[in-house]
Design an enzyme around this catalytic site. Structure first.
Site, PDB file in Angstrom:
ATOM      1  CD  GLU A 131      -0.211   6.091  -3.225  1.00 42.94           C
ATOM      2  OE1 GLU A 131      -0.721   5.038  -3.628  1.00 42.94           O
ATOM      3  OE2 GLU A 131      -0.191   6.422  -2.012  1.00 42.94           O
ATOM      4  CG  ASP A 146      -8.490   4.291  -0.409  1.00 41.36           C
ATOM      5  OD1 ASP A 146      -8.254   3.077  -0.507  1.00 41.36           O
ATOM      6  OD2 ASP A 146      -7.880   5.049   0.368  1.00 41.36           O
ATOM      7  CG  ASP A 172      -2.204   0.745   1.028  1.00 45.47           C
ATOM      8  OD1 ASP A 172      -2.323   1.454   0.002  1.00 45.47           O
ATOM      9  OD2 ASP A 172      -3.102   0.628   1.883  1.00 45.47           O
TER      10      ASP A 172
END
Length: 761
Positions: free
Chosen positions: A426, A489, A423
């Site tokens: 970024e 998401d 995950d």
């Protein structure tokens, strides 16, 4: 980034200069260089006090031409750089250069670049006797902006009438990029914004070519927006390099692009099964997890992978790779017990990780002491409280940090973990100093490449080639080498389901072969009708995962029909594995994604060029997910007689259809003339797909023949050649273990015993 104020003026504080003509050239064996002043040179005096742009033209691979424009060449280059390959082994990389009068031409395969050195500055790219695109009067240049004095190198490529632009990574905005301003800049913005987790400076058009900007930092695009007839891209710096990549078909463009930037390895077969997650912030322990696994088994829903999300670790200590001892006192025993729940098809285990180390974790002090965390210019560790309190960021440019991080992963693999959800990656700061001296701005996007590569290579080393798989959120160009990626998401709404599909199709047109998404949506809790429709879509994707934020995604939480839909479509996907894994091979061999925008398979049908609510799953299956509560769906059917896979109904295209479906079905149509291999088993994804396979023939025309390859784990593909002559079908089999079956599509099912090489019906 926009520089102009309308057609005539510049924006306040902007000064721009563009290549005007060609003052000189230099030709070598494999390239030529143009020297272009930014004003018309009338006499020697005009050569004083003015910029001269250096434009290098070359070919790194057949069908690819590169342009590198430089203003001031003395600026140091601290990297990082995309790792480009010189093309496939069968490429003829050498370019052919010819000069005829004042015209220079560089040819690479069918692609040519023509420059008239005696005319005003212009570059023309041609192929197959037509112009693909061109660089016109404002197409090569630079701009400076006040008050910071930043220097931006820019380029413009012309758009033809009706030309449409796609790609630039996984973007959730309108599928066709025309009219959009796009910044290639990693961000954690969800699927409901213009930001993107996977930014790729590559686009292709419906006119037979693609463009890759070889810059790992921020690339600012104006796609028919600032100048409506141009695609403009710019970078901050003195040099801009880009490649024109000829097709002419979209598949051929992706083939050549991924030959340059890398192709994905084949994910393990088991990864194509159903993944179930604990969800994000839910409360769970071993009994909860085992209850979910038992619940799936009791309801005859085959489960391939179970995923532990964030809270398998202690709060405030992510990511320290240690199970919370208060909740999981015996992790090795727990994982062993989970895997023993089905000895024939063992459950695989995935755990969530990220590249951050929270201050509360003992690993923070260790990593800081060893110099493995990114630092600020004053030497202090970069930290913030967004996400985890006081967290630092692992510096993957440091070889020691990579080895240290990989060693932590090996400890988990030794406990029984099989793969990782990588995950984040970024939110990477730019006010820092990297161990290898990389430019912080260029490293912002590129960081994800180092992060995912470290994890993927560790899995490959420990589990062996062919067994490594990630569930990654962030990526940049070349990230397709470390599959699988998921959409990030999204809300639990039909609109978010549609935007997720747009993002996946866009990513597929950016060189990524495998993609998934959160079935049911991430934020909020889906209503039963949305969950069931998303399950259908999710299990007709390359990879399939049930995941949410604050609520569990087990189907019995919704209603009994949700259980049936999950069971039926999971088992359908398993039966389709001979077909799906062949599509996976195509991704690994040529960069063609498993989930394909319609224009990839039907580039000559203009009606397919804008479709973003349906897709092709492999070569021969059209999928139109249902985005309404009442089951109404509109979709386009290309030319020919198609057959509904589940009902057998035949439908004729081309044309639009509006239909209504119950939760047991959706538009799932087989292409005319296809031979679909249908597996013998539906209880798992990983089995010998060729053994007992049924070859389903759909509308094969008289005189036509089709070759169908059925992959075999660990062995040579079984190859079936099917021919029709009148009402007679003949199948010739090679390397088929048998038995296998032939479904003629006309109510006849024949069985070929083991050892049969030819069957006629």
């Amino acid at each position: 980034m926009k520089f102009t104020d309308g057609y005539w003026l510049m924006r306040d504080g902007v000064q721009a200069s563009y290549a005007t003509e060609i003052a000189d050239t230099r030709v070598t064996d494999d390239r030529f260089t143009l020297y272009a002043p930014v004003r018309h040179i009338r006499h020697r005096g005009d050569t004083l006090n003015g910029p001269l742009l250096t434009v290098e033209c070359f070919s790194p691979a057949e069908g690819v031409i590169g342009i590198r424009t430089t203003h001031h060449a003395g600026t140091p280059d601290h990297g990082p750089h995309f790792a480009l390959r010189p093309g496939r082994e069968d490429d003829v990389a050498a370019a052919k250069i010819t000069r005829e009068g004042s015209v220079l031409e560089l040819a690479s395969g069918e692609l040519s670049l023509r420059v008239d050195t005696a005319a005003p500055y212009r570059l023309e790219f041609t192929a197959d006797g037509r112009t693909l695109t061109s660089v016109e009067s404002r197409g090569t240049g630079y701009a400076t902006t006040a008050p910071d004095g930043a220097h931006h190198s820019l380029a413009q490529l012309s758009l033809d009438v009706g030309e449409l632009v796609y790609g630039l990574g996984e973007r959730f905005t309108p599928f066709v990029r025309n009219g959009q301003s796009v910044d290639i800049w990693q961000a954690d913005g969800g699927t409901a914004s213009e930001q993107a987790y996977k930014n790729v400076p590559f686009h292709l058009t419906n006119r037979g070519y693609g463009v890759f900007v070889n810059h790992p930092g921020k690339v600012s695009y104006e796609v028919g927006s600032e100048a409506v007839g141009q695609v403009q891209f710019s970078v901050e710096g003195q040099t801009l390099e880009y490649y024109i990549i000829h097709g002419p078909t979209p598949k051929q463009i992706l083939d050549r692009y991924t030959a340059l930037t890398g192709r994905p390895p084949l994910p393990p077969a088991w990864s194509f099964g159903l993944w179930l997650s604990t969800s994000f912030t839910t409360s769970y322990d071993e009994e909860t997890v085992r209850g979910f696994v038992r619940g799936m088994a009791e309801r005859d829903i085959p489960l391939g992978v179970f995923h532990f999300d964030c809270f398998w670790m202690r709060a405030y200590q992510w990511c320290d790779f240690s199970w919370d001892p208060d909740v999981f006192p015996d992790p090795e025993g727990m994982l062993r017990r989970l895997k023993e729940s089905d000895a024939e098809q063992p459950l695989r285990i995935c755990v969530w990780i990220n590249p951050y180390i929270a201050q509360k974790s003992p690993l923070f002090d260790e990593a800081a002491r060893l110099g493995y965390l990114v630092r600020r210019p004053d030497g202090s560790v970069w930290q913030w409280d967004l996400w985890q309190a006081g967290m630092g960021l692992v510096d993957f440019t440091h070889p020691g940090a990579r080895a240290w991080y990989a060693d932590k992963l090996r400890g988990l693999l030794g406990q029984g973990v099989d793969c990782f959800k990588t995950d984040f990656g970024e939110r990477v700061p730019t006010d820092v100093v990297w161990h290898d001296g990389s430019d912080p701005e260029r490293m912002h996007n590129y960081y994800t490449q180092l992060y995912n590569r470290t994890v993927f290579e560790t899995l490959t080393e420990e589990r062996g080639a062919g067994e490594a798989v990630l569930f990654a959120r962030s990526a940049t160009a070349g990230g397709q080498q470390y599959p699988v990626h998921w959409g990030g998401d999204c809300e639990s709404t039909f609109g978010a389901m549609a935007e997720s599909l747009r993002g996946g199709l866009s990513l597929g047109l950016s060189g990524f072969g495998f993609w998934s998404h959160d079935i049911g949506g991430f934020e909020g809790s889906p209503r039963p009708e949305l969950f069931k429709r998303w399950v259908q879509f999710g299990l007709l994707s390359s990879h399939s995962r049930l995941h949410g934020s604050t609520s569990y995604r087990v189907p019995w939480s919704y209603d009994e029909e949700a259980v049936a839909v999950t069971r039926d479509f999971t088992r359908l996907k398993h039966r389709l594995m001979p077909y799906l894994y062949r599509a996976a091979q195509q991704a690994a061999e040529a960069g063609t994604p498993v989930m394909r925008a319609m224009l990839l398979e039907f580039p000559d049908d203009p009606a397919c060029h804008t479709l973003d609510r349906q897709y092709m799953l492999g070569d021969d299956l059209l999928v139109a997910p249902v985005f309404t509560a009442d089951g109404t769906v509109e979709y386009y059917l290309p030319d020919g007689e198609w057959t509904h896979l589940l009902s057998g109904e035949r439908m004729t295209g081309p044309g639009w259809r509006r239909e209504q479906y119950g939760f047991d079905s959706l538009p799932l149509l087989v292409r005319p003339g296809a031979v679909l291999p249908y597996g013998e088993r539906d209880d798992c994804a990983d089995y010998d797909w060729a053994h007992g396979v049924t070859l389903r023939v759909y509308g094969l025309a008289d005189g036509a023949s089709v070759t169908t390859r059925v992959p075999r784990p660990g062995g040579a593909d079984a190859v079936f050649r099917i021919r029709r002559r009148g009402r007679q079908l003949t199948v010739e089999a090679t390397d088929a273990p048998g038995p296998w079956h032939l479904d003629t599509g006309e109510g006849t099912l024949l069985t070929a015993p083991a050892g049969t090489t030819t069957l006629t019906a």
